[in-house]
Every structure is written in C-alpha cells, then in structure tokens.
Scaffold this motif. Sequence first.
Motif, PDB file in Angstrom:
ATOM      1  N   HIS A  49       0.498  -1.355  -0.017  1.00  0.00           N
ATOM      2  CA  HIS A  49       0.118   0.305   0.084  1.00  0.00           C
ATOM      3  C   HIS A  49       1.280   1.341   0.019  1.00  0.00           C
ATOM      4  O   HIS A  49       0.172   2.132  -0.373  1.00  0.00           O
TER       5      HIS A  49
ATOM      6  N   ASN B 285       2.107   2.614  -3.137  1.00  0.00           N
ATOM      7  CA  ASN B 285       0.946   3.835  -3.828  1.00  0.00           C
ATOM      8  C   ASN B 285       0.913   5.105  -3.455  1.00  0.00           C
ATOM      9  O   ASN B 285       2.151   5.344  -2.989  1.00  0.00           O
TER      10      ASN B 285
ATOM     11  N   ARG C 198      -4.408   4.953  -2.148  1.00  0.00           N
ATOM     12  CA  ARG C 198      -3.967   3.624  -1.873  1.00  0.00           C
ATOM     13  C   ARG C 198      -5.532   3.438  -1.148  1.00  0.00           C
ATOM     14  O   ARG C 198      -6.437   4.295  -1.220  1.00  0.00           O
TER      15      ARG C 198
ATOM     16  N   TYR D 184      -6.943   3.927   6.373  1.00  0.00           N
ATOM     17  CA  TYR D 184      -6.410   4.802   5.258  1.00  0.00           C
ATOM     18  C   TYR D 184      -6.336   5.961   6.497  1.00  0.00           C
ATOM     19  O   TYR D 184      -7.716   6.442   7.044  1.00  0.00           O
TER      20      TYR D 184
ATOM     21  N   ALA E 134       2.747   4.701   4.880  1.00  0.00           N
ATOM     22  CA  ALA E 134       1.126   4.415   4.739  1.00  0.00           C
ATOM     23  C   ALA E 134       0.199   4.145   6.194  1.00  0.00           C
ATOM     24  O   ALA E 134       0.808   3.406   6.451  1.00  0.00           O
TER      25      ALA E 134
END
Length: 189
Positions: free
Chosen positions: A14, A17, A22, A31, A41
């Motif tokens: 993740h 990205n 994401r 997130y 992230a």
Amino acid sequence: IPDHIKQHANFIKHAFNKPEARTRSTEYGEYIPGYSNDLMATYYKPDTKQYNIAIRGTDLSSFDRAVKDLKTDVSIITGSLRADPQYKEARNTVRRIRKSQKDEGITPDINIYGFSLGGSVAKQLSNDVLGIKSVALNPGSVFSTEPDNPNSFTYRLKGDIISRLSDTSRTQSFEVPSYYSHGLNSFLE
C-alpha cells in the motif's frame, strides 16, 4: 513463505501507491491520510486502538521519489539514518500519533512494517521510540549499537545480499527459505 509474512508484504505494498491512490480500508485498519505521506501509509483499527504503518522500499518509478530514496539509502549505508529527512518525518509522524492519543488518555499500539529502505526505517524507529513494534522484510544495512530489541522482527529471503549486510544481532531475525530476488513480490510467491 509463511502466510503471516505474506500478509505483511501485502500490507507494505500500500505504501508504494501514491497517497491519493491508496486503499482506504484493509485488515490493518482504515487509512489515515493525516498520518501518511509519500513514504508511508498509516492505518488505524479503532476496535483495538492500533496504528499500523507501512513503509515502502526504494522507489525508482519517479524522479522525485528516486532522488529522496537514494539519499535515504546512502544515509542507511553510512550509518546516518537518524539525520535523514525521510526518517525524521517518519519519526515525527509516530510522535504526533503518540501525542494525539496521549491527549485523549490513550496509549496507542503502534506497529511499523517496512521493506528494504522501509525495513531499515522501521527497525530504527523501533529502537528510537519505546514501545513500537517493527517488522522488517529484507531491510537495508542498519548497524546498531542499541541493546537487544524484543519488539523488532526481521525477515529476509535466503541469499538476499542487501539484507545480508544488515546487523540482525540486535533483533529477532528469521531467514525465509527462498532464493528469490530482493523485491517485495518475492515474499508473496
């Protein structure tokens, strides 16, 4: 490769990205853009009050990322990671999480997962900020004079030259019986 290591590798993906692309929800939580950036992230599981942070490895897909990452790679190799801007940003993010939760009377559970460059950052954060758990997959070379850290776990692919240079004497280190390359996807096969 054991399933739990594959899960960690999938989670770390993740962070590769761009922040706006994401996944918003994973088994590691929801997130949190405010605690995330181009390198990492951050996800939060409210039921367990657990923060899970994924830190990507060196990314050569864009010029801006490549320049920052190669500078961080040099700081890892030269033993000056603590002075690196990307490391400092990650450390400050962890401190911000801690402070926000402390203000609410909560001691957060923080887990950091990293691959290669990200594994080195995760291991160093686990040494520098008490109570953080780290999982490093094929970390770069981090030589530590810190005492043994029971909260830091290192997994490396057998035969991986980059992670072989890493000092794993201060962490719990496991060699994964595989002869694949250094890449994160090798943990998923």
